[in-house]
Write an enzyme that holds these catalytic residues in place. Structure first.
Site, PDB file in Angstrom:
ATOM      1  N   LYS A 102      73.675  -7.647  44.415  1.00 35.85           N
ATOM      2  CA  LYS A 102      73.569  -8.402  43.159  1.00 35.85           C
ATOM      3  C   LYS A 102      74.836  -9.189  42.855  1.00 35.85           C
ATOM      4  CE  LYS A 102      69.861  -6.192  40.725  1.00 35.85           C
ATOM      5  NZ  LYS A 102      69.391  -5.473  39.548  1.00 35.85           N
ATOM      6  N   LYS A 121      61.424  -9.375  41.336  1.00 33.22           N
ATOM      7  CA  LYS A 121      61.248 -10.265  40.189  1.00 33.22           C
ATOM      8  C   LYS A 121      62.331 -11.323  40.149  1.00 33.22           C
ATOM      9  CE  LYS A 121      62.632  -6.191  37.558  1.00 33.22           C
ATOM     10  NZ  LYS A 121      62.086  -5.171  36.697  1.00 33.22           N
ATOM     11  N   LYS A 165      62.263  -7.502  50.246  1.00 34.73           N
ATOM     12  CA  LYS A 165      61.544  -6.786  49.190  1.00 34.73           C
ATOM     13  C   LYS A 165      60.912  -7.764  48.197  1.00 34.73           C
ATOM     14  CE  LYS A 165      63.703  -4.955  45.739  1.00 34.73           C
ATOM     15  NZ  LYS A 165      64.560  -4.229  44.795  1.00 34.73           N
TER      16      LYS A 165
HETATM   17  P1  TYM Z   1      63.643  -1.988  38.569  1.00 27.95           P
HETATM   18  O1  TYM Z   1      63.448  -2.437  37.157  1.00 27.95           O
HETATM   19  O2  TYM Z   1      64.243  -2.926  39.538  1.00 27.95           O
HETATM   20  O3  TYM Z   1      62.264  -1.516  39.172  1.00 27.95           O
HETATM   21  C1  TYM Z   1      61.438  -0.598  38.496  1.00 27.95           C
HETATM   22  C2  TYM Z   1      60.751   0.323  39.495  1.00 27.95           C
HETATM   23  O4  TYM Z   1      59.970  -0.447  40.419  1.00 27.95           O
HETATM   24  C3  TYM Z   1      60.321  -0.093  41.752  1.00 27.95           C
HETATM   25  N1  TYM Z   1      60.201  -1.293  42.613  1.00 27.95           N
HETATM   26  C4  TYM Z   1      59.510  -1.340  43.750  1.00 27.95           C
HETATM   27  N2  TYM Z   1      58.772  -0.421  44.410  1.00 27.95           N
HETATM   28  C5  TYM Z   1      58.189  -0.794  45.575  1.00 27.95           C
HETATM   29  N3  TYM Z   1      58.285  -2.051  46.099  1.00 27.95           N
HETATM   30  C6  TYM Z   1      59.010  -3.012  45.476  1.00 27.95           C
HETATM   31  N4  TYM Z   1      59.081  -4.238  45.983  1.00 27.95           N
HETATM   32  C7  TYM Z   1      59.665  -2.675  44.247  1.00 27.95           C
HETATM   33  N5  TYM Z   1      60.449  -3.366  43.374  1.00 27.95           N
HETATM   34  C8  TYM Z   1      60.778  -2.500  42.393  1.00 27.95           C
HETATM   35  C9  TYM Z   1      61.759   0.386  41.664  1.00 27.95           C
HETATM   36  O5  TYM Z   1      62.085   1.221  42.754  1.00 27.95           O
HETATM   37  C10 TYM Z   1      61.750   1.124  40.342  1.00 27.95           C
HETATM   38  O6  TYM Z   1      61.260   2.442  40.500  1.00 27.95           O
HETATM   39  N6  TYM Z   1      67.670   0.968  38.389  1.00 27.95           N
HETATM   40  C11 TYM Z   1      66.250   0.886  38.098  1.00 27.95           C
HETATM   41  C12 TYM Z   1      65.924   1.148  36.647  1.00 27.95           C
HETATM   42  C13 TYM Z   1      66.434   2.432  36.095  1.00 27.95           C
HETATM   43  C14 TYM Z   1      65.937   3.725  36.398  1.00 27.95           C
HETATM   44  C15 TYM Z   1      66.715   4.633  35.594  1.00 27.95           C
HETATM   45  C16 TYM Z   1      64.942   4.192  37.236  1.00 27.95           C
HETATM   46  C17 TYM Z   1      67.458   2.576  35.205  1.00 27.95           C
HETATM   47  N7  TYM Z   1      67.604   3.895  34.895  1.00 27.95           N
HETATM   48  C18 TYM Z   1      66.487   5.996  35.634  1.00 27.95           C
HETATM   49  C19 TYM Z   1      64.718   5.570  37.280  1.00 27.95           C
HETATM   50  C20 TYM Z   1      65.487   6.456  36.479  1.00 27.95           C
HETATM   51  C21 TYM Z   1      65.761  -0.508  38.432  1.00 27.95           C
HETATM   52  O7  TYM Z   1      66.487  -1.460  38.439  1.00 27.95           O
HETATM   53  O8  TYM Z   1      64.439  -0.598  38.588  1.00 27.95           O
END
Ligand code: TYM
Length: 340
Positions: free
Chosen positions: A120, A206, A203
């Site tokens: 990032k 968004k 991957k």
């Molecule tokens: P974020 O917002 O990027 O994504 C949310 C969830 O979606 C999953 N994900 C995917 N799974 C499969 N294939 C993909 N292409 C894909 N893109 C996204 C992510 O693995 C995630 O589960 N750091 C985290 C948010 C967060 C969090 C937490 C998660 C903050 N605190 C505590 C769990 C527990 C994030 O940026 O997710």
């Protein structure tokens, strides 16, 4: 990798999704849909992690809209605001308070290894926010503030979950008390890493500049069908066995998406479509995607049209989350010797 734990922790689930940009099919298949069945067996907290979103610039109006959009996606996908606490991270101040404590527990060397920060921040590391660097300690705080034992996530969050365990372990060792569990990542189902429709080695994200690279949860039927039609593929027909998908990342991804949406294994997809060309497979995939996502999208539109009711749900979720969070933060402050 899980070490024996002498203290027993009540099973509790936490997960979060960032309210930034669009929600994608990756978010749905890799995370949100897996949140739903856990509600029937565990105490669950599901959170819009807005404090994580602001580690990079967010337009204020857009952030508020995206927060309600994620909440609507949660509910439309089957999360029940009575069974699970649905809330906004910034509504529970204890997340930020525990994150500070964890900033003092985590080591610089640990954070330096985080691949997501490197991706990032890119080349211009010096210009990245301090928040982006400390992002994983806030994530550990999200989870450990509730002593969560399991966290359903996609594969890309694995490293952050390992860091969460390292922080829990160091905290417990340093103060000689088993305050925190060693949380298990729950990387569930066959779509733990959904790939871009334009490049099967990247991957689905968004933040990808090309909207054609992803299916958004808010896409209408026409957009879904167009994106699948335009998805990159190779010229070969689908193989007769799953092993034949090896070295064909785009075909592998589309087969995986079909299976996840239809609730069948990749083997079964290949049994149905092996030997067929993409001219047959893509329209079938578009049908299953529209069938599965269309009703969720319609429900999201309905829920988002009443932001006052949505906000009331989040306030109630935040109140319930705080009831669980306050005793844990009190315990941490007592252990540290912070006079309350
Ligand atoms: P974020 O917002 O990027 O994504 C949310 C969830 O979606 C999953 N994900 C995917 N799974 C499969 N294939 C993909 N292409 C894909 N893109 C996204 C992510 O693995 C995630 O589960 N750091 C985290 C948010 C967060 C969090 C937490 C998660 C903050 N605190 C505590 C769990 C527990 C994030 O940026 O997710």
């Amino acid at each position: 990798m899980s070490e024996p734990q002498s203290a027993t922790f009540a099973p509790r689930i936490f997960s979060g999704v960032q309210p930034s940009g669009q929600l994608t099919l990756g978010n749905y298949l890799g995370a949100i849909r897996n949140f739903v069945p856990l509600q029937d067996t565990h105490t669950c907290l599901y959170c819009m992690v807005d404090l994580h979103a602001i580690t990079v610039w967010q337009d204020p109006e857009e952030l508020a809209r995206a927060t309600r959009h994620v909440a609507a996606a949660f509910i439309a996908s089957g999360l029940d605001s009575v069974k699970s606490a649905l809330f906004n991270q910034s509504q529970v101040a204890e997340h930020a308070q525990l994150a500070w404590v964890f900033n003092c527990v985590a080591r610089l060397g640990w954070l330096n290894r985080m691949t997501q920060f490197k991706e990032k921040a890119g080349k211009d590391r010096e210009k990245a926010s301090v928040g982006l660097y400390a992002y994983p300690t806030l994530m550990a705080a999200d989870i450990l503030l509730y002593k969560a034992t399991g966290v359903p996530v996609g594969e890309d969050q694995k490293q952050h979950l390992e860091l969460t365990r390292d922080i829990a372990q160091k905290f417990n060792n340093d103060w000689g008390k088993e305050v925190f569990p060693l949380t298990e990542p729950l990387i569930l189902g066959d779509a733990t890493r959904v790939m871009s429709l334009r490049d099967g080695t990247k991957k689905m994200s968004k933040s990808d500049p090309s909207d054609l690279s992803r299916i958004n949860m808010s896409d209408d039927r026409d957009a879904i069908a167009t994106k699948i039609r335009k998805a990159k593929t190779d010229p070969e027909p689908l193989p007769e066995t799953v092993d034949g998908l090896e070295g064909r990342p785009e075909a592998d991804n589309l087969v995986g998406i079909y299976g996840a949406l239809a609730g069948i294994s990749k083997d079964e997809v290949i049994r149905q479509f092996g030997g067929q060309g993409f001219g047959v497979f893509k329209p079938a995939l578009a049908d299953v995607a529209v069938e599965r996502l269309g009703p969720i999208r319609d429900e999201m539109v309905r829920i988002e049209s009443d932001p006052a009711s949505l906000d009331a749900i989040l306030r109630d979720g935040a109140r319930r989350a705080r009831e669980m969070a306050v005793p844990v933060l009190d315990e941490v402050y007592d252990v540290l010797g912070l006079v309350r």
